[in-house]
Design an enzyme around this catalytic site. Structure first.
Site, PDB file in Angstrom:
ATOM      1  N   LYS A   1       0.845  -1.201   0.000  1.00  0.00           N
ATOM      2  CA  LYS A   1       0.000   0.000   0.000  1.00  0.00           C
ATOM      3  C   LYS A   1       0.883   1.254   0.000  1.00  0.00           C
ATOM      4  O   LYS A   1       0.621   2.216  -0.733  1.00  0.00           O
ATOM      5  CB  LYS A   1      -0.955  -0.022   1.205  1.00  0.00           C
TER       6      LYS A   1
ATOM      7  N   GLN B   1      -4.950  -1.702   9.288  1.00  0.00           N
ATOM      8  CA  GLN B   1      -4.790  -3.032   8.705  1.00  0.00           C
ATOM      9  C   GLN B   1      -5.424  -4.085   9.617  1.00  0.00           C
ATOM     10  O   GLN B   1      -5.160  -4.117  10.815  1.00  0.00           O
ATOM     11  CB  GLN B   1      -3.295  -3.323   8.469  1.00  0.00           C
TER      12      GLN B   1
ATOM     13  N   ASP C   1     -11.207   2.464   3.251  1.00  0.00           N
ATOM     14  CA  ASP C   1     -11.465   1.021   3.149  1.00  0.00           C
ATOM     15  C   ASP C   1     -12.950   0.732   2.872  1.00  0.00           C
ATOM     16  O   ASP C   1     -13.298  -0.368   2.456  1.00  0.00           O
ATOM     17  CB  ASP C   1     -11.091   0.334   4.473  1.00  0.00           C
TER      18      ASP C   1
HETATM   19  N1  GUN Z   1      -6.798  -7.051   5.759  1.00  0.00           N
HETATM   20  C1  GUN Z   1      -7.015  -7.819   4.674  1.00  0.00           C
HETATM   21  N2  GUN Z   1      -7.575  -7.085   3.687  1.00  0.00           N
HETATM   22  C2  GUN Z   1      -7.716  -5.840   4.163  1.00  0.00           C
HETATM   23  C3  GUN Z   1      -8.212  -4.620   3.617  1.00  0.00           C
HETATM   24  O1  GUN Z   1      -8.674  -4.542   2.481  1.00  0.00           O
HETATM   25  N3  GUN Z   1      -8.167  -3.541   4.435  1.00  0.00           N
HETATM   26  C4  GUN Z   1      -7.699  -3.608   5.704  1.00  0.00           C
HETATM   27  N4  GUN Z   1      -7.721  -2.500   6.433  1.00  0.00           N
HETATM   28  N5  GUN Z   1      -7.234  -4.701   6.245  1.00  0.00           N
HETATM   29  C5  GUN Z   1      -7.234  -5.813   5.474  1.00  0.00           C
END
Ligand code: GUN
Length: 278
Positions: free
Chosen positions: A52, A96, A119
């Site tokens: 990211k 996350q 998100d």
């Molecule tokens: N953990 C696995 N996929 C995601 C996601 O798309 N966003 C977040 N914040 N955590 C994750």
């Protein structure tokens, strides 16, 4: 031979479009910033978080890293989110997941203000999607829609079956397909006669979280199959929820793993960050 939907190529196109947009903003003196919070050092989460950050760098979005030890208190984490909510330089906040058991994930998600919820997990964002109002959409299902659209696959009027009902993928996926005028069914672990349903699908989105569960006996000849899963098989090779080798000869189009849905999730996160800035 099935058409292989190239998520790597499509995600690159999207990131390049965003990069141009961000450059225009920068020329006007505007900057975007994504805050990424990680709790603990789960290796898989660290890979996602790093990807990211790299995507932010590529596009020209600033990223602000916040790393907490695994024993951080819930209050401390929520306090940090509130601080980032107030910080005008921060356009997007991402925590996350998963989080350690002593932290209430729902509370964390609700604390992120909807205007920065890149998100798309906040109940307000989820509600907005279900009633057709503006709001951030969960990145993986949004990425699936982009893959279909940019591959010239029409959704309107099609039988769409979503396997899996998670809050992050299955449910928003169904809502998005419905928004595009698909006829949508969700199947889950308690669904009776599941293959009868999945075999009706013109578009089958598989998000069951079980390696290679879906073989050709689940799939209609000529369907479009989108595989959201990612796992390691017995040989430590990446695979999806779909048994690719078995299904591919029977379908019109299919996403590979890796290189299908995966890269799209980050591209859509970047898209959400740019719209947050707008
Ligand atoms: N953990 C696995 N996929 C995601 C996601 O798309 N966003 C977040 N914040 N955590 C994750």
């Amino acid at each position: 031979m099935a058409y292989i939907i190239d998520g790597k190529k499509i995600s690159k196109e999207i990131k390049d479009e965003l990069k141009e947009k961000v450059a225009v903003f920068k020329a006007q003196g505007k900057a975007a910033c994504l805050a990424v919070i990680q709790v603990g050092e789960d290796p898989a989460s660290s890979v996602y978080v790093n990807n990211k950050k790299k995507a932010c760098e590529y596009i020209g979005i600033d990223s602000l890293s916040v790393q907490f030890p695994p024993n951080v208190t819930e209050a401390e984490l929520l306090g940090k989110i509130e601080e980032l909510n107030r910080d005008e330089k921060v356009n997007g906040i991402l925590v996350q997941l998963p989080l350690p058991k002593h932290i209430d994930e729902d509370k964390v998600i609700k604390t992120i203000m909807p205007e920065k919820d890149v998100d798309g997990f906040h109940p307000q964002s989820v509600g907005a999607l279900s009633i057709g109002q503006k709001g951030f959409v969960s990145c993986t299902p949004a990425g699936v829609i982009e893959l279909l659209e940019r591959s010239g696959i029409e959704i309107e009027g099609k039988e769409c079956v979503v396997m899996g009902r998670s809050n992050i993928v299955g449910k928003p996926m169904a809502m998005l397909l419905l928004r595009e005028n698909g006829t949508v069914t969700i199947t889950h672990s308690k669904t009776a006669n599941i293959k009868e349903i999945t075999k009706r699908a013109d578009i089958l989105v598989v998000a069951v979280g079980k390696p290679k569960m879906v073989d050709s006996s689940y799939v209609k000849e000529g369907a479009v199959v989108i595989d959201v899963g990612i796992h390691r098989d017995q040989n430590n090779k990446l695979c999806g929820d779909v048994d690719y080798a078995d299904v591919e000869p029977h379908v019109q189009a299919i996403t590979p793993v890796p290189g299908g849905v995966g890269p799209m999730t980050i591209a859509m996160l970047m898209k959400n960050c740019v719209s947050s800035m707008e």
